[in-house]
Design a protein around this motif. Structure first.
Motif, PDB file in Angstrom:
ATOM      1  N   ASP A  53     -10.121   2.517   2.168  1.00 13.97           N
ATOM      2  CA  ASP A  53      -9.118   3.265   2.928  1.00 13.97           C
ATOM      3  C   ASP A  53      -8.860   2.658   4.303  1.00 13.97           C
ATOM      4  OD1 ASP A  53      -8.971   5.012   0.820  1.00 13.97           O
ATOM      5  OD2 ASP A  53     -10.225   6.556   1.744  1.00 13.97           O
ATOM      6  N   VAL A  54      -9.927   2.267   4.997  1.00 14.60           N
ATOM      7  CA  VAL A  54      -9.773   1.732   6.350  1.00 14.60           C
ATOM      8  C   VAL A  54      -9.014   0.411   6.327  1.00 14.60           C
ATOM      9  CG1 VAL A  54     -10.995   0.853   8.376  1.00 14.60           C
ATOM     10  CG2 VAL A  54     -11.853   2.893   7.188  1.00 14.60           C
ATOM     11  N   ILE A  55      -9.410  -0.492   5.437  1.00 12.33           N
ATOM     12  CA  ILE A  55      -8.733  -1.791   5.350  1.00 12.33           C
ATOM     13  C   ILE A  55      -7.289  -1.605   4.922  1.00 12.33           C
ATOM     14  CG2 ILE A  55      -8.667  -4.000   4.136  1.00 12.33           C
ATOM     15  CD1 ILE A  55     -11.694  -3.891   3.941  1.00 12.33           C
ATOM     16  N   ARG A  56      -7.066  -0.756   3.920  1.00 18.38           N
ATOM     17  CA  ARG A  56      -5.706  -0.553   3.410  1.00 18.38           C
ATOM     18  C   ARG A  56      -4.783  -0.043   4.509  1.00 18.38           C
ATOM     19  NH1 ARG A  56      -6.972   2.605  -0.218  1.00 18.38           N
ATOM     20  NH2 ARG A  56      -6.342   4.594   0.701  1.00 18.38           N
ATOM     21  N   ASN A  57      -5.211   0.974   5.248  1.00 17.35           N
ATOM     22  CA  ASN A  57      -4.360   1.538   6.292  1.00 17.35           C
ATOM     23  C   ASN A  57      -4.191   0.585   7.469  1.00 17.35           C
ATOM     24  OD1 ASN A  57      -3.901   3.982   4.938  1.00 17.35           O
ATOM     25  ND2 ASN A  57      -5.832   4.841   5.678  1.00 17.35           N
ATOM     26  N   THR A  58      -5.246  -0.154   7.798  1.00 21.82           N
ATOM     27  CA  THR A  58      -5.157  -1.111   8.904  1.00 21.82           C
ATOM     28  C   THR A  58      -4.175  -2.226   8.581  1.00 21.82           C
ATOM     29  OG1 THR A  58      -7.440  -0.659   9.592  1.00 21.82           O
ATOM     30  CG2 THR A  58      -6.450  -2.716  10.348  1.00 21.82           C
ATOM     31  N   VAL A  59      -4.294  -2.783   7.380  1.00 21.24           N
ATOM     32  CA  VAL A  59      -3.398  -3.875   6.981  1.00 21.24           C
ATOM     33  C   VAL A  59      -1.960  -3.371   6.862  1.00 21.24           C
ATOM     34  CG1 VAL A  59      -2.854  -5.516   5.139  1.00 21.24           C
ATOM     35  CG2 VAL A  59      -5.228  -5.178   5.832  1.00 21.24           C
ATOM     36  N   ARG A  60      -1.790  -2.186   6.300  1.00 21.57           N
ATOM     37  CA  ARG A  60      -0.432  -1.630   6.170  1.00 21.57           C
ATOM     38  C   ARG A  60       0.225  -1.497   7.535  1.00 21.57           C
ATOM     39  NH1 ARG A  60       1.358   3.143   7.205  1.00 21.57           N
ATOM     40  NH2 ARG A  60      -0.739   4.065   7.230  1.00 21.57           N
ATOM     41  N   MET A  61      -0.478  -0.906   8.518  1.00 26.20           N
ATOM     42  CA  MET A  61       0.099  -0.717   9.848  1.00 26.20           C
ATOM     43  C   MET A  61       0.386  -2.054  10.523  1.00 26.20           C
ATOM     44  SD  MET A  61      -1.824   2.657  11.405  1.00 26.20           S
ATOM     45  CE  MET A  61      -3.494   2.048  11.134  1.00 26.20           C
ATOM     46  N   LEU A  62      -0.512  -3.027  10.318  1.00 28.03           N
ATOM     47  CA  LEU A  62      -0.284  -4.358  10.876  1.00 28.03           C
ATOM     48  C   LEU A  62       1.005  -4.960  10.328  1.00 28.03           C
ATOM     49  CD1 LEU A  62      -1.121  -7.137  12.177  1.00 28.03           C
ATOM     50  CD2 LEU A  62      -2.311  -7.584  10.011  1.00 28.03           C
ATOM     51  N   LEU A  63       1.159  -4.931   9.013  1.00 27.36           N
ATOM     52  CA  LEU A  63       2.328  -5.552   8.398  1.00 27.36           C
ATOM     53  C   LEU A  63       3.615  -4.816   8.748  1.00 27.36           C
ATOM     54  CD1 LEU A  63       0.836  -6.434   4.900  1.00 27.36           C
ATOM     55  CD2 LEU A  63       1.140  -7.929   6.888  1.00 27.36           C
ATOM     56  N   GLU A  64       3.537  -3.517   8.876  1.00 26.73           N
ATOM     57  CA  GLU A  64       4.719  -2.753   9.274  1.00 26.73           C
ATOM     58  C   GLU A  64       5.134  -3.099  10.700  1.00 26.73           C
ATOM     59  OE1 GLU A  64       4.288   1.210   6.437  1.00 26.73           O
ATOM     60  OE2 GLU A  64       3.541   1.275   8.501  1.00 26.73           O
ATOM     61  N   ARG A  65       4.181  -3.415  11.557  1.00 26.83           N
ATOM     62  CA  ARG A  65       4.515  -3.825  12.931  1.00 26.83           C
ATOM     63  C   ARG A  65       5.286  -5.143  12.937  1.00 26.83           C
ATOM     64  NH1 ARG A  65      -0.747  -2.056  14.476  1.00 26.83           N
ATOM     65  NH2 ARG A  65      -1.488  -4.219  14.603  1.00 26.83           N
ATOM     66  N   TYR A  66       5.060  -5.952  11.919  1.00 27.38           N
ATOM     67  CA  TYR A  66       5.772  -7.224  11.800  1.00 27.38           C
ATOM     68  C   TYR A  66       7.079  -7.067  11.040  1.00 27.38           C
ATOM     69  CZ  TYR A  66       2.079 -10.111  13.810  1.00 27.38           C
ATOM     70  OH  TYR A  66       1.172 -10.703  14.664  1.00 27.38           O
ATOM     71  N   GLY A  67       7.457  -5.872  10.702  1.00 26.00           N
ATOM     72  CA  GLY A  67       8.768  -5.622  10.102  1.00 26.00           C
ATOM     73  C   GLY A  67       8.803  -5.508   8.594  1.00 26.00           C
ATOM     74  N   PHE A  68       7.638  -5.628   7.934  1.00 26.92           N
ATOM     75  CA  PHE A  68       7.608  -5.514   6.482  1.00 26.92           C
ATOM     76  C   PHE A  68       7.622  -4.053   6.047  1.00 26.92           C
ATOM     77  CE2 PHE A  68       5.237  -9.486   7.402  1.00 26.92           C
ATOM     78  CZ  PHE A  68       6.056 -10.382   6.746  1.00 26.92           C
ATOM     79  N   THR A  69       8.186  -3.807   4.889  1.00 23.17           N
ATOM     80  CA  THR A  69       8.094  -2.496   4.241  1.00 23.17           C
ATOM     81  C   THR A  69       6.930  -2.570   3.265  1.00 23.17           C
ATOM     82  OG1 THR A  69      10.471  -2.109   4.418  1.00 23.17           O
ATOM     83  CG2 THR A  69       9.264  -0.816   2.783  1.00 23.17           C
ATOM     84  N   VAL A  70       5.954  -1.689   3.421  1.00 18.84           N
ATOM     85  CA  VAL A  70       4.707  -1.802   2.668  1.00 18.84           C
ATOM     86  C   VAL A  70       4.439  -0.549   1.848  1.00 18.84           C
ATOM     87  CG1 VAL A  70       2.237  -2.285   2.802  1.00 18.84           C
ATOM     88  CG2 VAL A  70       3.783  -3.238   4.531  1.00 18.84           C
ATOM     89  N   SER A  71       4.258  -0.735   0.546  1.00 14.32           N
ATOM     90  CA  SER A  71       3.758   0.322  -0.334  1.00 14.32           C
ATOM     91  C   SER A  71       2.297   0.014  -0.620  1.00 14.32           C
ATOM     92  CB  SER A  71       4.550   0.359  -1.645  1.00 14.32           C
ATOM     93  OG  SER A  71       5.918   0.599  -1.403  1.00 14.32           O
ATOM     94  N   THR A  72       1.510   1.055  -0.880  1.00 12.31           N
ATOM     95  CA  THR A  72       0.079   0.829  -1.094  1.00 12.31           C
ATOM     96  C   THR A  72      -0.416   1.568  -2.339  1.00 12.31           C
ATOM     97  OG1 THR A  72      -0.599   2.711   0.287  1.00 12.31           O
ATOM     98  CG2 THR A  72      -0.332   0.579   1.386  1.00 12.31           C
ATOM     99  N   ALA A  73      -1.507   1.061  -2.882  1.00 13.49           N
ATOM    100  CA  ALA A  73      -2.210   1.698  -3.999  1.00 13.49           C
ATOM    101  C   ALA A  73      -3.692   1.435  -3.805  1.00 13.49           C
ATOM    102  CB  ALA A  73      -1.736   1.140  -5.340  1.00 13.49           C
ATOM    103  N   ASP A  74      -4.544   2.342  -4.320  1.00 11.08           N
ATOM    104  CA  ASP A  74      -5.982   2.203  -4.089  1.00 11.08           C
ATOM    105  C   ASP A  74      -6.764   1.844  -5.352  1.00 11.08           C
ATOM    106  OD1 ASP A  74      -5.848   4.590  -5.438  1.00 11.08           O
ATOM    107  OD2 ASP A  74      -6.624   5.817  -3.790  1.00 11.08           O
ATOM    108  N   ASP A  75      -6.073   1.576  -6.458  1.00 13.87           N
ATOM    109  CA  ASP A  75      -6.755   1.089  -7.654  1.00 13.87           C
ATOM    110  C   ASP A  75      -5.780   0.243  -8.468  1.00 13.87           C
ATOM    111  OD1 ASP A  75      -5.618   2.708 -10.097  1.00 13.87           O
ATOM    112  OD2 ASP A  75      -5.987   4.220  -8.557  1.00 13.87           O
TER     113      ASP A  75
END
Length: 244
Positions: free
Chosen positions: A25-47
């Protein structure tokens, strides 16, 4: 089986849709927020299974897959995606284990990073993969001064259409990922010339890095499986060359 269709890549990073599959959860949310700051649209899944379902629903421009996933691991997910799509895939390995790297690349991944990864490195790898996916006819033969002698290059029963970005073997279309296509064009632009592994890393992966050259070796292996095992020759101690 019908080969995956070539995709229309996004024009800018702001238009790029990424799918991140990570169970932490921590890595997923951290990476998502990072990539969104760079302008990407990010969808996520945990499995893995959810990731496969979301891939089918969202048709992302690029996938970031953790190796260790519940239900369906990243290697298996990569294989399933490759049956359907040529979208760039970046594998993420927590250990950088040699078996993880090899398995991911053999399954069809384009590149890999080892976690934890610096933000700038991760974003650079993603942008590099997206640029590769938007490879245009004008880029063909970049390793040969940007020049190609003919729109269609022929090597025995293998033809490479540098304008239509299409490869055929014995008349049948060969489905290549953007990375495989760019590698083949580098070879085709200099037939008979030995290309060192680090030269291919710089030209095909679009950035200079001192990483493991296995990424080149595994892509050559995949390319040989598609265009003919004897088409690309290994020059021990130096690199590879396309037979004339």
């Amino acid at each position: 089986m019908t080969p995956p269709a070539r995709r229309t890549p996004p024009a800018t990073a702001a238009e790029a849709r990424l799918l991140l599959v990570e169970d932490d959860d921590v890595i997923r949310n951290t990476v998502r927020m990072l990539l969104e700051r760079y302008g990407f649209t990010v969808s996520t899944a945990d499995d893995g299974l959810t990731g496969l379902e979301m891939f089918r629903e969202t048709d992302p421009d690029l996938l970031l897959l953790d190796v260790m996933l519940p239900d369906l691991d990243g290697i298996g997910l990569c294989r399933r995606v490759r049956e359907l799509s040529l979208a760039p895939i970046l594998m993420m390995s927590a250990r950088g284990d040699a078996l993880d790297v090899v398995a991911g690349l053999e399954a069809g991944a384009d590149d890999y990073v080892v976690k934890p990864c610096e933000s700038a490195v991760l974003v650079a790898r993603i942008r590099s993969l997206l640029r590769r996916a938007s490879f245009t006819p004008a880029d063909a033969g970049a390793g040969n001064g940007g020049q190609v002698d003919s729109a269609v290059l022929a090597f025995g029963d293998l033809t490479v259409d540098t304008r239509g970005m299409e490869v055929r073997r014995a008349g049948e279309v060969v489905a290549l990922t953007p990375t495989e296509l760019r590698m083949l064009l580098e070879f085709a632009g200099s037939p008979g010339v030995v290309l060192e592994r680090r030269t291919l890393l710089s030209r095909v992966w679009d950035h200079a890095w001192h990483g493991d050259t296995r990424v080149v070796d595994l892509h050559v292996q995949r390319l040989r499986a598609k265009i003919g095992a004897d088409r690309i020759e290994t020059v021990r101690g130096f690199g590879y060359k396309l037979r004339r």
